[in-house]
Design a protein around this motif. Structure first.
Motif, short mmCIF file in Angstrom:
data_model
loop_
_atom_site.label_atom_id
_atom_site.label_comp_id
_atom_site.label_asym_id
_atom_site.label_seq_id
_atom_site.Cartn_x
_atom_site.Cartn_y
_atom_site.Cartn_z
N GLU A 117 58.07 23.60 29.90
CA GLU A 117 58.91 23.07 28.83
C GLU A 117 58.10 22.78 27.57
N SER A 118 56.90 22.20 27.73
CA SER A 118 56.06 21.89 26.56
C SER A 118 55.60 23.18 25.87
N ILE A 119 55.30 24.21 26.68
CA ILE A 119 54.90 25.51 26.11
C ILE A 119 56.07 26.12 25.34
N ARG A 120 57.26 26.09 25.98
CA ARG A 120 58.45 26.68 25.36
C ARG A 120 58.79 25.97 24.05
N GLU A 169 39.12 40.01 21.29
CA GLU A 169 38.06 39.20 20.69
C GLU A 169 38.29 37.71 20.94
N ASN A 170 39.54 37.26 20.76
CA ASN A 170 39.86 35.84 20.90
C ASN A 170 40.74 35.53 22.10
N ILE A 171 41.53 36.50 22.50
CA ILE A 171 42.50 36.25 23.57
C ILE A 171 42.43 37.35 24.62
N ASP A 172 42.64 36.97 25.86
CA ASP A 172 42.65 37.92 26.97
C ASP A 172 44.04 38.56 27.04
N GLU A 173 44.13 39.83 26.67
CA GLU A 173 45.43 40.49 26.58
C GLU A 173 46.03 40.82 27.94
N THR A 174 45.26 40.60 29.02
CA THR A 174 45.81 40.85 30.36
C THR A 174 46.58 39.63 30.89
N LYS A 175 46.41 38.49 30.24
CA LYS A 175 47.11 37.27 30.66
C LYS A 175 48.49 37.21 30.02
N THR A 176 49.42 36.47 30.67
CA THR A 176 50.71 36.23 30.05
C THR A 176 50.56 35.13 29.00
N VAL A 177 51.56 35.04 28.12
CA VAL A 177 51.54 33.99 27.10
C VAL A 177 51.51 32.61 27.75
N TYR A 178 52.29 32.43 28.83
CA TYR A 178 52.29 31.16 29.57
C TYR A 178 50.89 30.81 30.08
N GLU A 179 50.23 31.79 30.70
CA GLU A 179 48.89 31.55 31.26
C GLU A 179 47.90 31.16 30.18
#
Length: 578
Positions: free
Chosen positions: A421-424, A400-410
């Motif tokens: 680094e900013s994501i981490r 519904e809100n997030i594309d579950e096929t993408k990685t968390v980074y993407e």
């Protein structure tokens, strides 16, 4: 019943368990707790299906161990049109039909030996399930769960919470002597949560239950298994005693650590002094003394306290501190109706003002999810979100809100984060770190997905938050962190929740869904209704005092006021014994 010896298992990028050992005795009711993503569901699956995994160590099961399992996400067969009683009796009826079929074959067969073996196996299975009394047992279970009047109801007419209780009841009726439940409380309303509590306490077999529900933890278990950082802590006793023991151990370790640091500093000074003398005077005695003191220092450093169950991973949830003008209407619902086979909600009207925090509460199956889904889509003629109000949503609906096929980074890169680094650094505050950042969203645990959505919302300047069961699947520490963040948030919040603590501690008022409509009630009136109808008032009042004490203990630890910590821990111990 179950014995785990020095079990190690993991992936190339992450060790889940490092030589963990624990036992589960016959008849114990054990709660399995731990941070989101710690590996609880994986360990449970390893116990049930050890042949699927390559691991070091031993998983030993008693020969008589029959394992039942009620999964976290119960998927209903929409085509299944049987009644509740027929569903619960299905396995018993199948056994009876199979037994009759074998008897019919035996009557005409020349070689009855293999058929007799089949008959004996079916007979043994029927006896193990207490098949002779299955009808009475079904009636008893439905009564205990408060669902006696639903016996002839079709499965398609049940709410999601009622169906989830049926799944658990069905496994209990089959008399499995070890029953594993994976977050059985998620999305249950107050009535069904009470039913689950009664079912658990009335179960005579062994239970292993993954749960973060504070009410169940305080009422249903005599053993705690706590998984953190690849290790398991066993505790014989209830959760209140365990939590108190944790805090007292933390105080003890803190005091011990201070003594160790003082000893290390003294030894370091002595080593430095001896080294200085050794450079000035060529004396073998001084050289030996330097080596001896250095060895002592190395031992002191090596045995410094490492306590994975004391310093727990607690997310730092901070919703943007936006400034809003009070009194403006940010969301309005006018003459909203929704129906399926029969009317669910009729003539719903309410307004949400800027800065207000409101919880929609009601029994499973009363239309809350449908209403929330329409609000999230914001394309219903009866629903209007102010065009000048920025809003963010948290949904429990897949994709519904997030594309579950993408990685968390993407996903985070799409939000404008420019470097790894900013994501981490940002997601580290939400206890999303290491291997989790490289995974596809669909591979995360339920709690990790919720934390990710919360992290995404917190990165916006939204003036309105629309939250669907925001504490579901979150561990206890994340639940408390979210409560605090919502309480301090300056914008408006509309949330659907079955979490009493979240509603009682954060909502300005409650919208109660009942009798096909919504009525507004003060939070104080809501608390009283819950006290009178579902829970014990004394328990909830004591639990609130315990939460306040724990918050004060945490604050005293941060300030290093250890005498205050000791005093508060003693108060918590007295309160936990009530």
């Amino acid at each position: 019943m179950i014995q785990i010896e020095k079990l190690s298992y993991g992936f190339p990028a992450k060790d889940l368990y490092k030589e963990v050992s624990f036992t589960l005795e016959m008849g114990q009711h054990a709660a399995f707790i731990g941070s989101n993503g710690a590996g609880k569901s994986t360990l449970v699956d390893m116990i049930i299906h050890p042949d699927k995994y390559w691991y070091d160590g031993k998983i030993i099961k008693d020969e008589s161990c029959r394992i039942g399992y009620a999964r976290q996400f119960a998927v209903r067969d929409k085509e299944q049109e049987c009644t509740v009683f027929e569903y619960l009796s299905e396995k018993f009826v199948e056994n009876q039909k199979a037994t009759l079929a074998v008897c019919d074959e035996m009557a005409v067969a020349e070689d009855v030996e293999p058929l007799f073996e089949q008959y004996q196996a079916l007979s043994d299975a029927f006896e193990a399930m207490d098949g002779d009394n299955y009808e009475n047992n079904i009636h008893k279970q439905l009564y205990v769960a408060g669902m006696r009047e639903l016996e002839e109801t079709k499965l398609s007419q049940l709410s999601g919470g009622e169906y989830k209780l049926l799944q658990i009841m069905r496994e209990m009726l089959l008399s499995q002597n070890l029953l594993v439940l994976d977050e059985p409380d998620v999305f249950l309303d107050f009535g069904n949560l009470n039913g689950l509590c009664q079912l658990i306490n009335g179960y005579k077999g062994t239970l292993l239950v993954i749960t973060h529900n504070r009410y169940l933890l305080n009422h249903c278990f005599d053993k705690i298994l706590h998984l953190e950082n690849g290790d398991i802590q066993e505790y014989e006793g209830n959760y209140a005693e365990y939590r108190c023991s944790q805090l007292k151990e933390k105080l003890k370790l803190k005091l011990q650590s201070i003594e160790e640091q003082e000893e290390i500093e003294r030894t370091e000074k002595m080593v430095d002094s001896l080294r200085t003398r050794a450079t000035l005077v060529a004396n073998p005695v001084i050289g030996s003394a330097v080596n001896a003191k250095q060895t002592q220092l190395d031992r002191l450093l090596a045995r410094q306290i490492k306590a994975p169950f004391i310093e727990l991973r607690e997310p730092k949830i901070e919703l943007q501190a936006i400034e809003v003008e009070t009194g403006n209407t940010v969301l309005s619902i006018t003459d909203y109706n929704v129906s399926f086979d029969e009317s669910l909600l009729e003539n719903i009207n309410f307004e949400l003002l800027s800065g207000e925090k409101v919880a929609i509460v009601g029994a499973n199956g009363t239309g809350k999810t449908t209403l929330m889904r329409d609000i999230l889509k914001n394309n219903h003629p009866s629903i209007h979100i102010d065009e000048n109000t920025s809003y963010a949503c948290l949904s429990q609906l897949k994709d519904e809100n997030i594309d579950e096929t993408k990685t968390v980074y993407e996903l985070m890169e799409n939000l404008g984060f420019e470097t790894s680094e900013s994501i981490r650094e940002y997601l580290g505050k939400y206890c999303l770190e290491g291997d989790a950042l490289k995974q596809k969203v669909g591979q995360l645990s339920g709690g990790e997905k919720n934390l990710l959505q919360i992290a995404m919302i917190a990165n916006t300047n939204a003036e309105l938050l629309i939250l669907d069961e925001p504490t579901s699947h979150l561990d206890i520490y994340a639940q408390m962190a979210l409560e605090k963040a919502i309480s301090e948030y300056k914008g408006a919040v509309l949330m659907v929740s079955h979490d009493f603590y979240l509603v009682a501690n954060c909502a300005d008022y409650v919208l109660l869904v009942e009798d096909n409509t919504i009525r507004r009630m003060r939070t104080r009136s809501f608390r009283k209704m819950v006290y009178d109808k579902y829970f014990n008032q004394k328990y909830l009042e004591i639990d609130k005092k315990k939460q306040e004490l724990e918050a004060n203990i945490t604050l005293a630890f941060k300030k290093n006021e250890l005498k205050t910590v000791e005093k508060l821990c003693n108060q918590l111990e007295v309160l936990s014994a009530k």
